[in-house]
Design an enzyme around this catalytic site. Sequence first.
Site: not given
Ligand SMILES: *Cc1c(COP(=O)(O)O)cnc(C)c1O
Length: 383
Positions: A52, A104, A176, A201
């Site tokens: 961890r 998101y 983000d 993504k």
């Molecule tokens: C999908 C997404 C998230 C969340 O990510 P997960 O891997 O699904 O937990 C956060 N920010 C954006 C812009 C996203 O597209």
Amino acid sequence: MKRASDYSQETRLVQLGVGVDERTGAISPPIHLSATYRHPGVGESTGYDYTRSINPTREVLEKGLAELEGGARGLAFSSGMAALTTFFLHFSQGDHLVVSEDLYGGTYRVLDQIFANFGLTVTYVDTTNTATVAEAITDQTKALLIETPGNPLLGIADLAALGQLCRERKLLFAVDNTFLSPILQRPFEFGADVVIYSATKYLGGHNDLCAGVLIAREETLGEELYFLQNSTGAILPPLDCWLLLRSLKTLALRIERHCKNAMTVALWLQQHPKVTDIYYPGLEGHPGHELSRRQASGFGGMISFRVESEELARRVLKHLRLISFAESLGGVESLMTLPAVQTHGDIPETERQRLGICERLLRLSVGTESVEDIIADLEQALV
Ligand SMILES: *Cc1c(COP(=O)(O)O)cnc(C)c1O
């Protein structure tokens, strides 16, 4: 001899992990599944104690991520939400955050339904308007968190202006960067302190991995975030670290194709009689087009558009053959979703209406298939 940082970003991505296993010379780095490690003696360590806290496979990935983004520390999490949650744990009761409203849905949910219970307050604003952001800052404000391009309407926030605002007001600036990846947009160059990814993504890129990333520009913040990661434990497991490492090797190639395909698809959709609105920063009519050209090296693979009626939106999703009707984005396979019902379903209805996330709005993650095949599928579905 050349140092790693002398090479281009693309080269460094391809070479991630090469040569880290000195014993065997493996090109593909080994996957270390061991949960724990032998100590040579009391008070002695090989540098690895417990998985961890530190794992050799995760370490290769995290170092690579930090270096690519140009930050001091990279941290790999079990999902994008785990990364965001760990970032929010950095704050305390009574702190206030300013956050993009074109956001998101899951980020909205974790703040509104979980962190609100711990006394973290949030104001959602249109971060494409720097003056609006400035007005939302209070004495309690500790950070600004933005997504640019926004989600799902792809509004563009001014990274340089917001970076300066955060410096002046002594706020932590978090971006983000999931929609563009470090190939196209590098928030640290505009003063961001933390860059966040859902690596599910584009970084993962094959719709087969759930992962998240935090990268801190400075070592001190990096250490603080590492403390939170190690204490709360939402780490990315070794097998998934290896998958993400492998994905990163083709990131530059994939992104180039996503951008090229998306531009062609956006131009095609723009002239379609049943498409009433289209949101793609690469189109000259997009309000953030010029800004996007200045601060990013490409427009990405995400397009949102409205069709004539709610019935048509539903019909399109039913008739798609090649493109899958599915949540998520950023993989080589094209996906389409209805944000009002899916990704943004947790945002209150009135708020969705105000933002324009109606049931005529479709979001398309343009994949890397042949663009002719993508367009042919859209053409047969848009009837
Ligand atoms: C999908 C997404 C998230 C969340 O990510 P997960 O891997 O699904 O937990 C956060 N920010 C954006 C812009 C996203 O597209």
